[in-house]
Design a protein around this motif. Sequence first.
Motif, PDB file in Angstrom:
ATOM      1  N   LEU A 103       0.820  -1.215   0.000  1.00  0.00           N
ATOM      2  CA  LEU A 103       0.000   0.000   0.000  1.00  0.00           C
ATOM      3  C   LEU A 103       0.854   1.266   0.000  1.00  0.00           C
ATOM      4  N   ALA A 104       2.108   1.139   0.427  1.00  0.00           N
ATOM      5  CA  ALA A 104       3.001   2.303   0.451  1.00  0.00           C
ATOM      6  C   ALA A 104       3.619   2.601  -0.914  1.00  0.00           C
ATOM      7  N   ILE A 105       3.466   1.686  -1.869  1.00  0.00           N
ATOM      8  CA  ILE A 105       4.086   1.869  -3.182  1.00  0.00           C
ATOM      9  C   ILE A 105       3.211   2.780  -4.044  1.00  0.00           C
ATOM     10  N   THR A 106       3.832   3.789  -4.633  1.00  0.00           N
ATOM     11  CA  THR A 106       3.143   4.717  -5.533  1.00  0.00           C
ATOM     12  C   THR A 106       3.833   4.679  -6.895  1.00  0.00           C
ATOM     13  N   GLN A 150       9.304  -4.568 -19.069  1.00  0.00           N
ATOM     14  CA  GLN A 150       9.348  -4.319 -17.631  1.00  0.00           C
ATOM     15  C   GLN A 150       8.425  -3.160 -17.256  1.00  0.00           C
ATOM     16  N   GLN A 151       8.437  -2.120 -18.066  1.00  0.00           N
ATOM     17  CA  GLN A 151       7.580  -0.978 -17.800  1.00  0.00           C
ATOM     18  C   GLN A 151       6.109  -1.370 -17.863  1.00  0.00           C
ATOM     19  N   SER A 152       5.787  -2.271 -18.782  1.00  0.00           N
ATOM     20  CA  SER A 152       4.414  -2.748 -18.883  1.00  0.00           C
ATOM     21  C   SER A 152       3.994  -3.477 -17.604  1.00  0.00           C
ATOM     22  N   GLN A 153       4.896  -4.273 -17.047  1.00  0.00           N
ATOM     23  CA  GLN A 153       4.601  -4.957 -15.792  1.00  0.00           C
ATOM     24  C   GLN A 153       4.423  -3.939 -14.652  1.00  0.00           C
ATOM     25  N   ARG A 154       5.242  -2.913 -14.682  1.00  0.00           N
ATOM     26  CA  ARG A 154       5.153  -1.873 -13.651  1.00  0.00           C
ATOM     27  C   ARG A 154       3.789  -1.194 -13.694  1.00  0.00           C
ATOM     28  N   GLU A 155       3.278  -0.965 -14.889  1.00  0.00           N
ATOM     29  CA  GLU A 155       1.992  -0.292 -15.039  1.00  0.00           C
ATOM     30  C   GLU A 155       0.824  -1.164 -14.597  1.00  0.00           C
ATOM     31  N   GLN A 156       1.030  -2.481 -14.637  1.00  0.00           N
ATOM     32  CA  GLN A 156      -0.041  -3.393 -14.222  1.00  0.00           C
ATOM     33  C   GLN A 156      -0.075  -3.609 -12.706  1.00  0.00           C
ATOM     34  N   PHE A 157       1.003  -3.220 -12.023  1.00  0.00           N
ATOM     35  CA  PHE A 157       1.127  -3.570 -10.604  1.00  0.00           C
ATOM     36  C   PHE A 157      -0.011  -3.022  -9.755  1.00  0.00           C
ATOM     37  N   ALA A 158      -0.340  -1.756  -9.902  1.00  0.00           N
ATOM     38  CA  ALA A 158      -1.317  -1.126  -9.009  1.00  0.00           C
ATOM     39  C   ALA A 158      -2.653  -1.870  -9.015  1.00  0.00           C
ATOM     40  N   ALA A 159      -3.119  -2.203 -10.219  1.00  0.00           N
ATOM     41  CA  ALA A 159      -4.406  -2.900 -10.312  1.00  0.00           C
ATOM     42  C   ALA A 159      -4.315  -4.294  -9.701  1.00  0.00           C
ATOM     43  N   LEU A 160      -3.198  -4.987  -9.941  1.00  0.00           N
ATOM     44  CA  LEU A 160      -3.054  -6.338  -9.414  1.00  0.00           C
ATOM     45  C   LEU A 160      -2.943  -6.335  -7.894  1.00  0.00           C
ATOM     46  N   PHE A 161      -2.222  -5.349  -7.339  1.00  0.00           N
ATOM     47  CA  PHE A 161      -2.136  -5.294  -5.887  1.00  0.00           C
ATOM     48  C   PHE A 161      -3.475  -4.910  -5.280  1.00  0.00           C
ATOM     49  N   ALA A 162      -4.218  -4.044  -5.965  1.00  0.00           N
ATOM     50  CA  ALA A 162      -5.552  -3.682  -5.463  1.00  0.00           C
ATOM     51  C   ALA A 162      -6.444  -4.912  -5.387  1.00  0.00           C
ATOM     52  N   ASP A 163      -6.343  -5.789  -6.389  1.00  0.00           N
ATOM     53  CA  ASP A 163      -7.126  -7.031  -6.357  1.00  0.00           C
ATOM     54  C   ASP A 163      -6.702  -7.903  -5.184  1.00  0.00           C
ATOM     55  N   PHE A 164      -5.376  -8.047  -5.003  1.00  0.00           N
ATOM     56  CA  PHE A 164      -4.894  -8.912  -3.937  1.00  0.00           C
ATOM     57  C   PHE A 164      -5.272  -8.373  -2.559  1.00  0.00           C
TER      58      PHE A 164
END
Length: 517
Positions: free
Chosen positions: A393-396, A488-502
């Motif tokens: 949650l601290a990652i922006t 790698q940048q594409s994976q970075r852009e997907q992170f927020a949504a995936l962490f929100a799901d988790f």
Amino acid sequence: MVGHPIQYALPQEMDLEMLRRELERSFRFFDVGRRQQSLEYLESFDWRIWQVDSELLLQDDGACKRLWCFDRNNDDISGGVEVAGAPVFAADLPADEAFEPLRRALAMRALLPIVKVEREMQHLRLLNREEKTVLRLALVSERFHSVQPRQEGDLGHSVMLSPVRGYDKYLSRVENLLSELGLKTSPLSRFLPALEGIGRRPMDYSSKLNYQLDPAQEADSATRQILLGLLDTIEANVDGTRADIDSEFLHDLRVAVRRTRSALSQIKGVFDPEVLEPFKNGFAWVGQITGETRDLDVYLLKFSGYRQSLPALLRNDLDPFHSYLLERQKQAQKAMVRKLNSPHFRTLLKDWRAWLEMPLAASLQGPMASQPIPEVANQRIRKIYRRVLKDGLAITEQSEPEALHDLRKQCKKLRYLMEFFRSLYPNAEIKHLIKALKILLDNLGDFQDLQVQAESLEQMGQQMLQEGASATTLMAMGILVGDLLQRQQSQREQFAALFADFSSQANQSAFAQLLKG
């Protein structure tokens, strides 16, 4: 093994000569002669052929060799092709539709001879009044042989019936006689009885964790059970890693080492930390000495994908990089094997097993040693889960890559703990949460791996430049690095949504319910 034979096993009190005399009382046969036949069953170390309900066997009758794919569901042959010798990797399998599921299942794993069956076959043809062949029979004696060390034994006797189209009544008459004599149909495959003869069984190795812990177990007993299982996996993969049979031996060894280190660090309060320290250092050393070889294995496994990601005109320019990887891997493999052959490595595993199997004195136990294992599991999973939520949650969008790398480490700790203690929880509930965690871990893993690959390729390109690599090869590698960074940048852009799901409220409630609080 032409057509679809039917096999009958002889009872123990009957031999083949007795059966032949009984058959000749009712039928007229032409003796075709005796033939020797060898069957070599092939399988990957982790039973990937078996897992797709198949068996793979190389038949050698002296005149030719044929590779057969056997369908376990139907107890029948699904395909067969004449070959020059035994295949080793998926690419060596015949370009035949029947072998395609096996090719996909094998992936990067090598095929190994598991067990052999030697056959002596007396071939007969049943003739009608017009001297036509109306049924083919083979009186069969079989023995099994292990590959190494040598074990052998008798598999008994049988008769194989190969029907001839249009003469079903003769087949029925012979089958009726065989039934009257006490013979019963038996599976065509000899794989299982041969395996049993050498003391093995399908799926007797798997790198997957499948502990069956007793909720009443004390924490020290359960933890040792986990660590002994991981040690079994390490030891099972040492020989294959040394021989470089395929890349998965080293992979499974390293994963078991990583899980061991995680268990030693995360299942706290069970053992005396001072006693564990030498073992922690020892397994950290194993991770270190195997790292370079594994990295190069990964680059070689990914090379085809690297090549395909380039424009067609540049793909051949990457070939010198492939040669460079092969040479580096060969050197790293030799250096690693020397260390795996060292007294230090052998002593580490020997001492670790001795310690795990030794009854622990109370003075060597931690404060949680006698606690029921569910209490320890709940406590450790809860603590790491809260850490994952806090860090994630601290990652922006402005967070440095290191923040995602650190989160991945915490997620891996959580996954290992959940897999270690899985049997203590309702299967459907923990399965759902492990799956949700794996989705997040895949994203974090790809993000980190792509960065490491890009940095490593840049470093290798610099070294190749010093060794005289061509400008076109370096340009192709540069384009490849750019592609890796873009992914790698594409994976970075997907992170927020995936962490929100988790980290959703539903998953948090599921974790709370799982851990009862």
